[in-house]
Design a protein around this motif. Structure first.
Motif, PDB file in Angstrom:
ATOM      1  N   MET A 142       0.810  -1.212   0.000  1.00 16.89           N
ATOM      2  CA  MET A 142       0.000   0.000   0.000  1.00 16.89           C
ATOM      3  C   MET A 142       0.849   1.269   0.000  1.00 16.89           C
ATOM      4  O   MET A 142       0.370   2.348  -0.375  1.00 16.89           O
ATOM      5  CB  MET A 142      -0.945   0.003   1.208  1.00 16.89           C
ATOM      6  CG  MET A 142      -1.876  -1.202   1.255  1.00 16.89           C
ATOM      7  SD  MET A 142      -2.906  -1.370  -0.223  1.00 16.89           S
ATOM      8  CE  MET A 142      -4.111  -0.086   0.080  1.00 16.89           C
ATOM      9  N   SER A 143       2.099   1.150   0.409  1.00 17.04           N
ATOM     10  CA  SER A 143       2.979   2.318   0.405  1.00 17.04           C
ATOM     11  C   SER A 143       3.816   2.413  -0.865  1.00 17.04           C
ATOM     12  O   SER A 143       4.635   3.323  -1.017  1.00 17.04           O
ATOM     13  CB  SER A 143       3.907   2.278   1.626  1.00 17.04           C
ATOM     14  OG  SER A 143       4.813   1.182   1.531  1.00 17.04           O
ATOM     15  N   GLY A 144       3.615   1.448  -1.774  1.00 21.06           N
ATOM     16  CA  GLY A 144       4.334   1.483  -3.035  1.00 21.06           C
ATOM     17  C   GLY A 144       5.740   0.938  -2.968  1.00 21.06           C
ATOM     18  O   GLY A 144       6.531   1.119  -3.903  1.00 21.06           O
ATOM     19  N   ILE A 160      -5.027   0.258  -9.070  1.00 17.14           N
ATOM     20  CA  ILE A 160      -3.601   0.576  -8.871  1.00 17.14           C
ATOM     21  C   ILE A 160      -3.255   1.907  -9.520  1.00 17.14           C
ATOM     22  O   ILE A 160      -2.548   2.739  -8.932  1.00 17.14           O
ATOM     23  CB  ILE A 160      -2.718  -0.553  -9.451  1.00 17.14           C
ATOM     24  CG1 ILE A 160      -2.915  -1.842  -8.639  1.00 17.14           C
ATOM     25  CG2 ILE A 160      -1.238  -0.156  -9.433  1.00 17.14           C
ATOM     26  CD1 ILE A 160      -2.282  -3.075  -9.275  1.00 17.14           C
ATOM     27  N   LEU A 164      -2.552   4.132  -6.377  1.00 13.78           N
ATOM     28  CA  LEU A 164      -1.126   3.967  -6.097  1.00 13.78           C
ATOM     29  C   LEU A 164      -0.273   4.774  -7.073  1.00 13.78           C
ATOM     30  O   LEU A 164       0.441   5.688  -6.667  1.00 13.78           O
ATOM     31  CB  LEU A 164      -0.740   2.481  -6.136  1.00 13.78           C
ATOM     32  CG  LEU A 164      -1.379   1.577  -5.063  1.00 13.78           C
ATOM     33  CD1 LEU A 164      -0.884   0.145  -5.212  1.00 13.78           C
ATOM     34  CD2 LEU A 164      -1.104   2.096  -3.665  1.00 13.78           C
ATOM     35  N   VAL A 169       2.325   7.194  -5.169  1.00 18.00           N
ATOM     36  CA  VAL A 169       2.765   6.239  -4.151  1.00 18.00           C
ATOM     37  C   VAL A 169       3.616   5.138  -4.778  1.00 18.00           C
ATOM     38  O   VAL A 169       4.666   4.754  -4.251  1.00 18.00           O
ATOM     39  CB  VAL A 169       1.542   5.634  -3.422  1.00 18.00           C
ATOM     40  CG1 VAL A 169       1.978   4.470  -2.527  1.00 18.00           C
ATOM     41  CG2 VAL A 169       0.840   6.695  -2.583  1.00 18.00           C
ATOM     42  N   LEU A 170       3.163   4.637  -5.915  1.00 18.16           N
ATOM     43  CA  LEU A 170       3.883   3.586  -6.635  1.00 18.16           C
ATOM     44  C   LEU A 170       4.445   4.173  -7.926  1.00 18.16           C
ATOM     45  O   LEU A 170       3.700   4.730  -8.732  1.00 18.16           O
ATOM     46  CB  LEU A 170       2.944   2.416  -6.960  1.00 18.16           C
ATOM     47  CG  LEU A 170       3.539   1.241  -7.737  1.00 18.16           C
ATOM     48  CD1 LEU A 170       4.584   0.512  -6.903  1.00 18.16           C
ATOM     49  CD2 LEU A 170       2.435   0.272  -8.174  1.00 18.16           C
TER      50      LEU A 170
END
Length: 265
Positions: A142-144, A160, A164, A169-170
């Motif tokens: 979840m934090s990438g 995603i 994300l 984040v990702l």
């Protein structure tokens, strides 16, 4: 008396068998639309157990397949199943290569703009799989922090991208979408990615015999529906009526138990 009953009974069995065979036949392999065709082609993804897959004899099977057969018999519809790659399966419906799409398809506003959906028949969340004994946690995904894969053109890919990648984040180069489900799971096993996100029911089933484990669910509250083309309003009405009859019948609970579906996934 018994001599008279036996032929009649055999005839009744033959008629029933013919009806069932008519509902589950196989269409031609070509994708050329046939305006004279009198049956409906139901498109399914063969790699999405327990909803749609091919059994050991290569025949369509699964929760959605059996549900569709029941609905077809209830509504007097002649159907044939045809497997399609998930990538492009909606295009196949629009291009009249198939007439009905019943294969764990999530109802989304974007999809509803171009195709029509039946009433919802199942609710799911997204799930996360990792390699067994992996140090990857839900927090890392979840934090990438984990290289993450999914299936192209899926609601998991949409999620995603939105939650994300879309908010930074990702990183884009750590997001790996795959053309098919099996390729993504193989990539996870081989360490090419660290996590794989997909519809929870199908993911849980698919990793049972692999060196993978289920990490947890992402509560997305998606709902599955049967899809048809916008112009096929009469067909949609029949599907909704048949679906209503199915969910109100004992067969519905029987199918849920048979395929071990869990509404909490």
């Amino acid at each position: 008396m018994h001599k008279q009953i036996l032929p009649i009974a055999l005839l009744a069995i033959a008629v029933i068998a013919a009806v069932i065979a008519g509902c589950t036949g196989t269409p031609p392999d070509n994708d050329i639309p046939d305006p004279d065709r009198t049956y409906y082609i139901v498109g399914i993804d063969e790699f999405y157990p327990p909803h749609t897959y091919l059994d050991e004899k290569g025949k369509p099977a699964g929760f959605d397949v059996e549900s569709m057969i029941w609905i077809a018999q209830d509504q007097g519809l002649d159907i044939r199943f045809k497997t399609r790659e998930w990538k492009g399966i909606i295009s196949a419906l629009l291009d009249k290569k198939i007439d009905i799409l019943c294969s764990g398809l999530s109802i989304t506003p974007e999809r509803a703009e171009i195709i029509s959906f039946s009433d919802p028949y199942w609710a799911i969340n997204q799930g996360i799989a990792v390699k067994k004994d992996s140090p990857v946690t839900m927090e890392k995904v979840m934090s990438g922090s984990a290289v993450t894969g999914t299936l192209k053109e899926s609601t998991a890919a949409d999620w995603i991208k939105r939650y994300l990648v879309g908010i930074g984040v990702l990183k884009k180069d750590r997001f790996k979408p795959y053309d098919d489900f099996q390729s993504g799971l193989t990539a996870l096993e081989e360490g090419q990615i660290e996590a794989f996100i997909y519809d929870a029911p199908g993911l849980i089933e698919a990793i049972e015999d692999r060196n993978l484990e289920y990490l947890g669910s992402i509560k997305t509250g998606e709902k599955y529906g049967i899809a048809v083309r916008k112009e096929d309003k009469e067909l949609l009405e029949k599907l909704n009526t048949g679906l209503k009859h199915l969910t109100e019948s004992p067969k519905w609970a029987e199918l849920i138990a048979k395929y071990e579906l869990n509404e909490n996934n």
